[in-house]
Design an enzyme around this catalytic site. Structure first.
Site, mmCIF file in Angstrom:
data_model
loop_
_atom_site.group_PDB
_atom_site.id
_atom_site.type_symbol
_atom_site.label_atom_id
_atom_site.label_comp_id
_atom_site.label_asym_id
_atom_site.label_seq_id
_atom_site.Cartn_x
_atom_site.Cartn_y
_atom_site.Cartn_z
ATOM 1 N N ASN A 1 0.822 -1.201 0.000
ATOM 2 C CA ASN A 1 0.000 0.000 0.000
ATOM 3 C C ASN A 1 0.859 1.255 0.000
ATOM 4 O OD1 ASN A 1 -1.987 1.909 0.243
ATOM 5 N ND2 ASN A 1 -3.028 0.944 1.943
ATOM 6 N N ASP A 2 1.607 1.470 1.086
ATOM 7 C CA ASP A 2 2.361 2.718 1.213
ATOM 8 C C ASP A 2 3.378 2.921 0.096
ATOM 9 O OD1 ASP A 2 0.997 3.242 3.568
ATOM 10 O OD2 ASP A 2 2.427 2.125 4.771
#
Lengths: 101, 456
Positions: B382-383
């Site tokens: 995600n990040d």
């Protein structure tokens, strides 16, 4: 005093060596390198054994034995876990070698 | 006095450590290097037993055996995904051991030995910081506590006050080495360690492990000074220096400064992010839809993340990639430097699943390729693909180099839920009209995808 200066000299030189030996490392190996360095400072075990071996009161012996246990976990666990990580790299590295042949 | 042969033996062990670190910097020699380091350590311990002839031999050997069993069992049992917290734990116990050694030596110090007393105070304080800091790091990574930065209003004041208190106690200790002052100093160090790590956000924790690792190295070096033991001095300094440089390299890879990582949250402003799922609309699809996208693409890039590893889905992913390749799709893995929980962690995890090394491509090398890519498949990451790192100056990850997944034609996320990533911030890419989400456990989703792909 000369002994202090000798120790200080060793300290400074070792610091330069420490920086120099890892100055070129790919991010792939950051984790195993950190873990390997972590295992090396487990050598404080030597200090723990020396101090415990000279201890006279029971309390100090008990604290010393605790230090021995902790330091051993650091040292032995550190090397074993680093080896486990690096074992994973063995496959691809061996394959690369075959390609070069 | 230590006999000459023992001194020479210690020198050999020190050389082993230097060569080991050097060898660990290159993939070809890394494993040999680690074994050499272990050999040096064993040599050093044997020399110590023979040269110092310690009393209480039987209890020491028993303690040694207990520690060995603990270390071996711990490191054999742990899963590859839990590696970072194990390293943190090992580092912590090392720092604790060093602090205890210095504490015991206090009684032996003479009152006029100023420099050894300073070194003792340093070992006790920093060893305790390293111990408690590592334990908090462990708790964060193991998710025993929140991974988000923890601060409270008085924290900076309390932190500075504790540090000053520590320095005053250290001054007392140098003036007159009393054990109870040492114990107090140790307690202050424990508190400082906790306060140092609490405000650090989950994604930055690996850098803190590396920093604490360097701290422990310096502690061991100072301990070597106190005990007049050159091996401890050399080994500790090596780790301290190498660890400091490594910390800086890791921080650079994430586009952060070490200072910001430690004190960013305390300064305020960088703890944004709701930490909860939002209810904005997203496009989700079934395994069949996604399989069609993948199966008819020319070029696919896989972005693996920690979620992949947690679901133990590396092997299924490799099968999926092989299936795609047999259909003539060009597939690469894009590895972000901090994919997983530590730099290089993802490489270890994929190597475990026997993904060929040459398919793993590093960020700088692959980032230009996203523009010409049909589909990016983000599995449990995600990040590392969050455009907020580029666009939102207030985001905690702002400035971190990311994979340019948003430049591809289509993006597919395999996610368990809409929960934000480890850094605790929303990812705009999830709401992009070109993005399709496939919800579910990574392994289940990949298995379904593989099945759907085979029936195409």
């Amino acid at each position: 005093m000369t002994e202090s200066i000798a120790l200080l000299t060793i300290f400074v030189l070792a610091a330069f060596v420490g920086v120099e030996v890892i100055s070129k490392v790919s991010s792939t190996l950051h984790t195993p390198l950190m873990s390997g360095a972590n295992a090396i400072h487990g050598v404080i075990l030597v200090g723990a054994i020396i101090v415990t071996g000279q201890a006279e009161s029971t309390l100090v012996v008990i604290v010393g034995l605790l230090a021995v246990v902790l330091a051993t976990v650091n040292m032995v666990g550190g090397f074993v876990v680093t080896d486990r990580m690096l074992e994973m790299f063995k496959g691809p590295a061996a394959r690369k070698k075959e390609l070069h042949k | 006095m230590i006999p000459t042969w023992a001194q020479i033996g210690y020198l050999i062990a020190a050389v082993c450590f230097i060569v080991a670190l050097k060898a660990l910097s290159s993939p070809k020699s890394a494993r040999t290097g680690n074994l050499l380091g272990a050999a040096g350590a064993v040599l050093a311990v044997i020399i110590t037993f023979v040269a110092y002839k310690p009393d209480h031999l039987a209890p020491i050997l028993i303690a040694l055996a207990i520690g060995t069993v603990g270390g071996v069992v711990g490191s054999r049992r742990v899963q590859m995904t839990q590696m970072p917290q194990l390293v943190a734990l090992f580092n912590g116990v090392g720092g604790g051991a060093a602090a205890l050694v210095a504490l015991m030596e206090l009684g032996e110090l003479s009152t006029d030995a100023v420099v050894p007393a300073i070194a003792s105070a340093f070992t006790i304080l920093v060893g305790a910081i390293s111990f408690s800091g590592s334990i908090v790091t462990f708790a964060k990574l193991q998710e025993l506590m929140t991974t988000r930065p923890v601060t409270f209003p008085g924290l900076p004041v309390l932190f500075v006050a504790s540090m000053l208190g520590g320095l005053v106690l250290a001054g007392f200790l140098v003036n007159e080495p009393r054990v109870w002052v040492g114990v107090l100093l140790c307690l202050v160090g424990l508190a400082v360690g906790v306060m140092l790590v609490l405000p650090v956000g989950g994604a930055d924790v690996p850098i803190v492990i590396s920093l604490l690792n360097a701290f422990t190295g310096l502690t061991v070096a100072a301990g070597g000074y106190v005990l007049n033991n050159t091996l401890l001095l050399v080994a500790g300094t090596l780790v301290g220096a190498a660890g400091t440089l490594l910390t800086k390299m890791m921080a650079d890879a994430m586009g952060r400064s070490v200072f910001n990582i430690l004190f960013g949250a305390v300064k305020g402003g960088s703890t944004l992010g709701g930490g909860t799922a939002s209810d904005r609309p997203v496009i989700s699809g079934g395994a069949e839809d996604v399989a069609i996208l993948l199966g008819y693409a020319n070029k696919v890039i896989i972005v693996p993340g920690y979620g992949l590893a947690v679901a133990q889905a590396q092997h299924t992913l490799r099968d999926l990639v092989e299936e795609l390749q047999s259909r003539g799709v060009k597939v690469d893995y894009a590895i972000h430097p901090v994919a997983g929980r530590m730099p290089g962690h993802m490489n270890v995890l994929l190597a475990e699943a026997q993904v060929p090394y040459d398919q793993l491509r590093e960020m700088d090398e692959i980032n230009g390729d996203f523009k010409t890519t049909d589909v990016v498949l983000v599995v449990g990451a995600n990040d590392v693909v969050n455009p907020a790192a580029r666009n939102t100056p207030s985001a905690p990850i702002y400035g971190m180099p990311i994979l340019n997944a948003d430049e591809a034609q289509r993006v597919i996320f395999l996610k368990r839920s809409m929960r934000p990533g480890f850094a605790g911030i929303e990812n705009e890419l999830l709401y992009d009209p070109r993005t399709t989400l496939l919800f579910g456990d990574a392994r289940d989703s990949l298995t379904k995808l593989l099945g759907a792909l085979k029936t195409l």
